[in-house]
Design an enzyme around this catalytic site. Structure first.
Site, PDB file in Angstrom:
ATOM      1  N   THR A 121     129.888  12.223 -13.313  1.00 27.58           N
ATOM      2  CA  THR A 121     128.449  12.046 -13.142  1.00 27.58           C
ATOM      3  C   THR A 121     128.221  10.813 -12.282  1.00 27.58           C
ATOM      4  O   THR A 121     128.583   9.699 -12.667  1.00 27.58           O
ATOM      5  CB  THR A 121     127.765  11.884 -14.505  1.00 27.58           C
ATOM      6  N   PHE A 150     128.282  20.190 -17.026  1.00 31.21           N
ATOM      7  CA  PHE A 150     127.249  20.314 -18.055  1.00 31.21           C
ATOM      8  C   PHE A 150     127.906  20.697 -19.377  1.00 31.21           C
ATOM      9  O   PHE A 150     127.507  21.657 -20.039  1.00 31.21           O
ATOM     10  CB  PHE A 150     126.208  21.350 -17.641  1.00 31.21           C
ATOM     11  N   GLU A 153     130.010  18.069 -25.657  1.00 26.80           N
ATOM     12  CA  GLU A 153     131.150  17.824 -26.530  1.00 26.80           C
ATOM     13  C   GLU A 153     130.955  18.595 -27.830  1.00 26.80           C
ATOM     14  O   GLU A 153     129.886  18.622 -28.401  1.00 26.80           O
ATOM     15  CB  GLU A 153     131.291  16.325 -26.806  1.00 26.80           C
ATOM     16  N   GLY A 254     115.994  12.189 -35.639  1.00 29.44           N
ATOM     17  CA  GLY A 254     117.153  11.569 -36.268  1.00 29.44           C
ATOM     18  C   GLY A 254     117.217  10.087 -35.997  1.00 29.44           C
ATOM     19  O   GLY A 254     116.190   9.392 -35.984  1.00 29.44           O
ATOM     20  N   GLY A 258     123.510   9.298 -28.789  1.00 26.33           N
ATOM     21  CA  GLY A 258     124.641   8.468 -28.398  1.00 26.33           C
ATOM     22  C   GLY A 258     125.549   9.270 -27.498  1.00 26.33           C
ATOM     23  O   GLY A 258     125.106  10.193 -26.813  1.00 26.33           O
ATOM     24  N   CYS A 261     127.397  10.475 -22.414  1.00 26.82           N
ATOM     25  CA  CYS A 261     126.548  10.910 -21.300  1.00 26.82           C
ATOM     26  C   CYS A 261     125.120  10.384 -21.356  1.00 26.82           C
ATOM     27  O   CYS A 261     124.681   9.669 -20.454  1.00 26.82           O
ATOM     28  CB  CYS A 261     126.518  12.438 -21.238  1.00 26.82           C
TER      29      CYS A 261
END
Length: 436
Positions: A121, A150, A153, A254, A258, A261
């Site tokens: 990126t 794209f 994880e 939430g 994190g 990315c």
């Protein structure tokens, strides 16, 4: 097709393995000798669902190889992927030193036409910089292509093998044909390979991640407002998610985003905008909201204990920034642990995959449990930080026998409010009614 992948982090290793899976000959190169040796011996350095099977199969069938030699990796490759880190610098801008350094080294080695693909990126204009570095160090023909990833994880293998879309930025017709051929097997169901210029391609990745981060921060703001006005953020989420202009995804409130990315990419796009004399107001607000949201759970804890948590023991379920990964980069859990320790509290933690990575950071400052129930044994309260599936339906009776008090602070809204009332727990979640 013969391919080289420079860099074997999450993106590089998934990319190389999945490219080998469709019959390509892939050589992955990394400067970390220990890591390369581990992969040559068939050991995965990361946890990613579905990757292990493909990794072992393609090594066994001799389509996937690993080396520390850049010259060896690119010798026969027609396409060279750069999957290198672009960490934020001190000012928030993306550090391109790894990408540009690799481009320079490649330029000095190549002897025939190569397609250099930036998978990392990178800010708008990076393809031009890579081209300039290459031209300064070789007279051999080449093309520089932007091909942002794209990959999510936790489902990265599925995302690569069955992409929603593939974005390719190039003005070189030869490179365009090679990239179309390469990605053909992955888009047989009709999902598009979208060709565009390099700068638009580079910006597409930042725009996508920044928009998703904006949705998350917006819903966290809505959640905070819900607590003040007596609304339920889950009901609001369902109400707006049913609107197909908004969609259902990335609307869960939430304790902040994190990972590798979102934090980096939002920061980099804001910095790039600043360098171009544009104040990207929304992104600056998104980052501000996210920093505050990471500490919301600790603030709830401190309020419950009237500001004094010294000597208290807290169990934490979940350390990775999201489920189905061992990645702890910018994970909210790290901020929460820091705050609890700074206030004099003790921490006992459990995560199915990320504990080794956290132990490398915190050492013996916290305790690491073998299972969720060991973590809560003797704890004053439980903090739920990552929404792993095994936390969704625990044995609440067993939990009651282990916890000092029936107190849960839920940063991921895993449990039904009526269930918590029936079980007799104090339950404090995000954007919902406090159960006392």
């Amino acid at each position: 097709m013969k391919i080289a992948v420079v860099g074997t982090g999450y993106v590089g290793l998934v990319t190389g393995t999945c490219l080998a899976e469709t019959g390509n000959q892939v050589v992955c190169v990394d400067i970390n000798e220990k890591k390369v040796k581990m992969m040559q011996e068939g050991q995965l350095p990361i946890y990613e669902p579905g990757l292990e099977l493909l990794f072992h199969r393609n090594i066994k069938q001799e389509r996937l190889h690993f080396t520390i030699s850049l010259a060896e990796a690119i010798a026969e490759a027609k396409i060279i992927f750069l999957a290198l880190p672009t960490p934020p610098g001190g000012d928030g801008s993306a550090d391109l030193s790894y990408v540009l350094g690799a481009a320079k080294d490649i330029a000095k080695i190549i002897t025939d036409y190569k397609v250099i693909v930036t998978k990392s990126t990178v800010p708008v204009g990076t393809a031009d910089k890579v081209t300039a570095v290459m031209k300064a160090n070789t007279t051999v023909e080449f093309a520089v292509v932007s091909n942002p990833e794209f990959l999510r994880e936790g489902v990265a293998v599925e995302d690569f093998m069955k992409p929603d879309r593939v974005v390719v930025g190039t003005k070189d017709e030869r490179a365009r044909k090679l990239m179309a051929e390469l990605y053909g097997p992955y888009v047989r169901q009709g999902n598009p390979v979208i060709f565009m210029d390099e700068r638009s391609s580079e910006l597409t990745k930042y725009a996508a991640n920044s928009f998703l981060a904006t949705k998350i921060s917006f819903m966290n703001e809505i959640a905070n407002l819900c607590e003040l006005v007596g609304a339920d953020v889950d009901m609001v989420r369902r109400g707006i998610g049913a609107d197909n202009r908004i969609g259902k995804r990335f609307l869960f409130s939430g304790i902040g985003y994190g990972g590798s990315c979102f934090p980096k990419d939002v920061q980099a796009l804001a910095k790039s905008s600043e360098e171009n004399k544009y104040n990207f107001r929304i992104l600056n607000s998104v980052m501000e909201v996210n920093e505050i949201q990471k500490k919301v759970l600790v603030e709830k804890v401190k309020k419950y204990y009237k500001g004094d948590i010294k000597g208290k023991k807290f169990a934490i379920w979940g350390l990775a920034f999201k489920p189905e990964t061992d990645d702890i980069r910018e994970a909210p859990a790290l901020y929460i642990i820091d705050e609890l320790l700074a206030a004099g509290a003790e921490v006992s933690a459990f995560d199915p995959e990320a504990m080794k990575n956290v132990e490398a950071l915190f050492g013996d400052k916290i305790k690491y449990a073998a299972d969720p129930y060991e973590a809560i044994d003797g704890a004053d309260a439980l903090l739920i930080v990552t929404e792993w599936s095994l936390f969704r339906t625990p044995d609440f009776d067993q939990m009651e026998s282990l916890l000092k008090e029936k107190v849960i602070f839920d940063g991921r809204n895993l449990y039904d409010l009526d269930k918590m009332i029936d079980c007799g727990y104090y339950y404090n979640s995000i954007g919902r009614k406090e159960i006392k």
